[in-house]
Motif scaffolding. Structure first.
Motif, short mmCIF file in Angstrom:
data_model
loop_
_atom_site.label_atom_id
_atom_site.label_comp_id
_atom_site.label_asym_id
_atom_site.label_seq_id
_atom_site.Cartn_x
_atom_site.Cartn_y
_atom_site.Cartn_z
N SER A 368 -7.90 8.76 2.92
CA SER A 368 -8.77 8.08 1.95
C SER A 368 -8.24 6.70 1.58
N ASN A 369 -6.92 6.48 1.76
CA ASN A 369 -6.33 5.19 1.39
C ASN A 369 -6.13 4.26 2.58
N LEU A 370 -6.31 4.77 3.80
CA LEU A 370 -6.07 3.93 4.97
C LEU A 370 -6.96 2.70 4.99
N SER A 371 -8.21 2.85 4.55
CA SER A 371 -9.14 1.73 4.57
C SER A 371 -8.95 0.79 3.39
N LYS A 372 -8.04 1.14 2.45
CA LYS A 372 -7.89 0.34 1.24
C LYS A 372 -6.57 -0.42 1.16
N ILE A 373 -5.62 -0.09 2.02
CA ILE A 373 -4.26 -0.59 1.80
C ILE A 373 -4.16 -2.11 1.91
N PHE A 374 -5.07 -2.73 2.68
CA PHE A 374 -5.02 -4.19 2.80
C PHE A 374 -5.96 -4.87 1.80
N ARG A 375 -6.57 -4.08 0.92
CA ARG A 375 -7.49 -4.64 -0.05
C ARG A 375 -6.72 -5.25 -1.23
N PRO A 376 -7.10 -6.46 -1.67
CA PRO A 376 -6.39 -7.08 -2.80
C PRO A 376 -6.43 -6.20 -4.04
N GLY A 377 -5.28 -6.01 -4.66
CA GLY A 377 -5.20 -5.24 -5.90
C GLY A 377 -4.98 -3.76 -5.72
N PHE A 378 -5.10 -3.26 -4.46
CA PHE A 378 -4.90 -1.82 -4.26
C PHE A 378 -3.42 -1.50 -4.16
N SER A 379 -2.97 -0.53 -4.94
CA SER A 379 -1.58 -0.11 -4.91
C SER A 379 -1.48 1.32 -5.40
N THR A 380 -0.62 2.10 -4.75
CA THR A 380 -0.37 3.47 -5.20
C THR A 380 0.81 3.54 -6.15
N LYS A 381 1.44 2.37 -6.38
CA LYS A 381 2.60 2.31 -7.27
C LYS A 381 2.17 1.84 -8.65
N LYS A 382 2.88 2.29 -9.67
CA LYS A 382 2.57 1.89 -11.04
C LYS A 382 2.88 0.42 -11.27
N ARG A 383 3.89 -0.08 -10.59
CA ARG A 383 4.22 -1.49 -10.73
C ARG A 383 3.71 -2.24 -9.49
N GLY A 384 3.62 -3.53 -9.61
CA GLY A 384 3.17 -4.33 -8.49
C GLY A 384 1.71 -4.73 -8.63
#
Length: 432
Positions: A368-384
């Protein structure tokens, strides 16, 4: 006691407070989130257009059904008039009745063919014939229209007495045919216009995004300039203190130089960087050696160099190292600071390309995240900010005309990123 350097005193006035810096980061993050909100608006608009399209189709279909019922009543009336005309005992009125039938049927322009009891065409109406058509061709056209009519509608029987029955066959009028296909033509036009508008707005939005990222990068570079100058002054201050271990100042200076390089990277965003032929393996090895000392000691780096010795690639060293750094640091985070990172340099000479595979043993990326990882603002981390991979992809694809993508990822078994770069000729070895 030594005095604080004057440059330190002056430049400390330009420092932003932690609250101001936090608010600045918060504002920038809100800019990134706004693009996610725009995606929601696009979904809402698209859904409303879908509802309008469905409503238009249903409404037109209702009109078509009503017009079909009306034409069916007209054909039944036509069949009844035919029966009356054929069974009429008043020959002098027959021609008038037939003319009235033709005029009534012509009003709706419904193509009709009447077959007598011998199943032979005895009359027709609203059948288009070319000028000066021969009787043979006219008969052929009638038969072609009759075959089409038999597929479209059931015939209307005409009882002509003494157990004799004729049949009226008919097709939809031109008006009904137009109305049946009009909504599809209309919706096709709407979707084409909508698609062109989407391309125009996407282009404008992309340009707006680029302006935001450029402004963000240059502002970051500007903000880093002040503390860098102060750190340089502090380094000289520590070196002048005989009680201070010189190695401390040396290490601080290395990090200051690193920060200066980062500032240069941010400054280059938005302007076309200078590309040079650089030895790829040497750059990757040198940078990984530097990075390895600054991440967790429990992360092991391995480099599998399969390139021809001295193989060069046209690149901007500062920006390219930034890409490697972003991917490797994401890998370290994905592994929780424990694991292996393997970097493979693979020549693909038949494609005039080189592949750089960066493989980790981290937690992997969900589908579900493969298509989003290069999207601006997408992050699975709390920081960044969720900009690292976005900028990395832009650097490789926009500036170096290469490709950056996820080659393979499996949750719980790590991820492999692949960079594809155009190569130049290898440097000739000594004595060749």
């Amino acid at each position: 006691m030594k005095q604080i350097p004057q440059s330190r005193k002056k430049r400390t006035k330009n420092y932003k407070s932690p609250v101001a810096l936090f608010n600045s980061l918060k504002l920038r993050r809100s800019l990134i989130d706004s693009y996610g909100q725009k995606n929601i608006y696009k979904v809402i608009i698209g859904f409303n257009l879908f509802l309008i399209s469905i409503g238009s189709l249903f409404y037109t279909n209702d009109l078509v059904e009503k017009l079909e019922e009306r034409e069916l009543r007209q054909i039944k009336l036509f069949a009844e008039w035919m029966r009356y005309a054929i069974n009429s005992d008043y020959d002098e009125d027959l021609n008038g009745i037939m003319e009235m039938i033709r005029e009534a049927n012509s009003f709706y322009e419904i193509p009709t063919i009447y077959l007598d009891e011998n199943n032979m065409p005895a009359a027709h109406n609203n059948i288009a014939f070319p000028e000066n058509v021969s009787p043979e061709n006219q008969e052929r056209i009638i038969q072609e229209n009759l075959a089409k009519m038999k597929q479209e509608h059931n015939p209307i029987p005409v009882e002509i007495g003494e157990d004799r029955v004729g049949y009226v066959y008919y097709s939809n009028s031109f008006l009904l045919t137009q109305l049946r296909y009009y909504p599809y033509i209309q919706l096709s036009g709407i979707f084409i216009i909508g698609f062109l508008a989407y391309l125009a707005f996407s282009s404008a939005r992309k340009a707006e995004q680029n302006q935001v990222w450029v402004g963000l990068a240059k502002e970051t570079a500007h903000q880093l300039g002040t503390p860098l100058s102060s750190l340089m002054a502090w380094t000289e201050y520590f070196r002048s203190d005989p009680d201070m271990d010189p190695s401390i100042a040396d290490e601080i200076e290395k990090d200051v130089q690193r920060l200066e390089m980062i500032t240069t990277r941010f400054s280059n965003i938005g302007s076309m960087p200078t590309l040079k032929e650089e030895p790829l393996a040497e750059i990757v090895t040198g940078f990984v050696t530097y990075l390895e000392r600054r991440v967790s000691s429990k992360v092991k780096f391995y480099i599998d160099d399969q390139l021809t010795e001295g193989q060069r690639v046209l690149l901007n060293r500062n920006l390219f190292e930034w890409v490697i750094e972003n991917i490797c640091k994401n890998a370290v985070d994905a592994m929780g600071g424990v694991g292996e990172i393997r970097i493979s340099l693979i020549p693909m000479l038949h494609l005039n390309e080189v592949f750089i595979d960066i493989q980790d043993t981290g937690k992997g990326i969900s589908k579900s995240n493969l298509s989003k990882i290069f999207r601006p603002g997408f992050s699975t981390k709390k920081r960044g900010w969720g900009l690292g991979l976005t900028l990395a992809k832009r650097i490789i694809e926009n500036y170096h005309h290469g490709k950056l993508f996820v080659k393979h990822s499996e949750p719980g078994h790590g991820t492999t990123f692949r960079i594809m770069m155009q190569v130049t000729a290898p440097v000739p070895s000594a004595g060749s």
